[in-house]
Design a protein around this motif. Structure first.
Motif, mmCIF file in Angstrom:
data_model
loop_
_atom_site.group_PDB
_atom_site.id
_atom_site.type_symbol
_atom_site.label_atom_id
_atom_site.label_comp_id
_atom_site.label_asym_id
_atom_site.label_seq_id
_atom_site.Cartn_x
_atom_site.Cartn_y
_atom_site.Cartn_z
ATOM 1 N N THR A 22 13.203 -5.889 2.271
ATOM 2 C CA THR A 22 14.085 -4.896 1.659
ATOM 3 C C THR A 22 15.416 -4.835 2.399
ATOM 4 O OG1 THR A 22 12.240 -3.559 0.865
ATOM 5 C CG2 THR A 22 14.358 -2.454 1.101
ATOM 6 N N ASP A 33 14.323 -2.582 -3.919
ATOM 7 C CA ASP A 33 13.448 -1.448 -3.663
ATOM 8 C C ASP A 33 11.999 -1.922 -3.578
ATOM 9 O OD1 ASP A 33 12.052 -0.894 -6.507
ATOM 10 O OD2 ASP A 33 14.144 -1.437 -6.831
ATOM 11 N N GLU A 43 9.265 -0.956 -5.038
ATOM 12 C CA GLU A 43 8.509 -1.122 -6.280
ATOM 13 C C GLU A 43 8.733 -2.495 -6.896
ATOM 14 O OE1 GLU A 43 9.342 2.032 -8.968
ATOM 15 O OE2 GLU A 43 8.471 3.592 -7.692
ATOM 16 N N SER A 44 9.964 -3.001 -6.802
ATOM 17 C CA SER A 44 10.257 -4.300 -7.405
ATOM 18 C C SER A 44 9.588 -5.443 -6.650
ATOM 19 C CB SER A 44 11.771 -4.532 -7.448
ATOM 20 O OG SER A 44 12.306 -4.603 -6.138
ATOM 21 N N ASP A 72 6.380 -5.165 -5.508
ATOM 22 C CA ASP A 72 4.933 -4.946 -5.548
ATOM 23 C C ASP A 72 4.168 -6.211 -5.914
ATOM 24 O OD1 ASP A 72 4.984 -2.358 -4.722
ATOM 25 O OD2 ASP A 72 4.833 -1.468 -6.729
#
Length: 333
Positions: free
Chosen positions: A297, A303, A305-306, A308
């Motif tokens: 990151t 972020d 979430e992207s 995951d």
């Protein structure tokens, strides 16, 4: 001739950027320049050094460039991201680009390694066009210049000393293999594959997943292992109409994936892409340092979430790393 002029322009811009800011030695620096022909135009410079404070503000080796009109705001990271990096004990990250490929490191440990040559760089350009990437035409023209570039970006985080490790020692190959085998057995167990069947995976020949016009998949090449599959085991491979249509719109006809001890080889529509290496613990480091530690990151600004999907890839990567597979996916024309 146009590419030569573009390379010269990039060289001038990069030299200018380094003259305005701090830089630091980079592993492999100078090798390209030393081996290049006298009439060649190459870019071979030290790593541009970006330093972060605990609030996520970036500076180029402590220099304030605001007076020169240079805005580093796009490189800023959130204080929470810096806290995550510090909690994981991450002091440095490095992006190292050479004519042979690109490497991402955290604390000197490799997280991502892609090997390329002139042919796979050209194939990468073709795939960008297939994928409909924005400005793909421009990228296709720029990609061949990678063969004449050797440069890097080094990031240091709060708590780093004066000489942070950018590239560390290679890991113990035997210990890495043992860890992968243990993790692979655990992952296969979670997938419900019986222990006596796991040995058969390594003896499989080439597999082919073939889709018909309705998106129904058939799997060829399993042999005796097919008898261990539940009746509806392949239903999860079926594609709904909208996804199948998207594949057709993108012009994707075949996809081949081959797992090798050194890494993952992918070929799309006959175009061999850069090799994704994993023989130095890259997948484990990607999860532990890049994802859980926040280094990825900090490097990319993406972020959590992207990213995951990379967690799932990391979870099952040991299966791929320890199992020789050759899988071809064929889509309807």
């Amino acid at each position: 001739m146009r590419n030569r002029r573009l390379a010269l322009l990039l060289s001038m811009l990069l030299i200018l950027s380094v003259s305005l800011a701090g830089c630091m030695p980079r592993p492999g620096q100078g090798e390209l320049a030393a081996s290049a022909a006298a009439d060649s135009v190459v870019v071979d410079i030290p790593a541009i050094a970006i330093t972060y404070d605990d609030q996520g503000q970036a500076s180029l080796k402590g220099l304030d460039l605001s007076a020169l009109g240079v805005d580093l705001g796009a490189l800023a990271r959130a204080p929470e991201q810096m806290a995550l990096v510090q909690a994981a004990g991450i002091e440095s990250a490095l992006v190292n680009l050479t004519p042979d490929g690109v490497n991402l490191y955290a604390n000197g440990s490799p997280m991502l390694t892609m090997d390329w040559d002139a042919d796979s760089i050209q194939s990468l350009g073709a795939v960008l066009g297939i994928a409909g990437i924005d400005n793909a035409d421009t990228l296709v023209k720029v990609l061949p210049l990678l063969s004449n570039m050797s440069l890097g970006v080094a990031m240091t985080f709060p708590g780093a000393g004066d000489s942070p490790t950018l590239i560390g020692k290679a890991p113990d190959a035997a210990a890495l293999l043992a860890a992968n085998q243990t993790a692979a057995a655990q992952a296969l167990g979670e997938l419900g594959v019986p222990p006596f069947a796991t040995g058969l995976l390594g003896s499989l020949g080439p597999l082919t997943i073939r889709y018909d016009a309705s998106g129904t998949a058939t799997l060829e090449g399993l042999g005796m292992l097919a008898g261990f599959l539940p009746a509806d085991a392949l239903s999860g491979l079926n594609l709904p109409a909208d996804q199948l249509a998207q594949v057709k719109d993108l012009g994707i006809q075949t996809l081949n994936v081959v797992t090798q001890p050194e890494g993952l080889a992918i070929t799309l529509n006959g175009n061999a892409l850069p090799l994704i290496r994993w023989d130095s613990g890259q997948m484990q480091n990607l999860v532990e340092l890049g994802l859980d530690g926040g280094a990825l990151t900090a490097l990319t600004g993406a972020d959590a979430e992207s990213l995951d999907a990379l967690h799932q890839l990391g979870k099952y990567a040991p299966i791929l790393q320890t199992t020789p597979l050759n899988i071809t996916v064929v889509f309807p024309e």
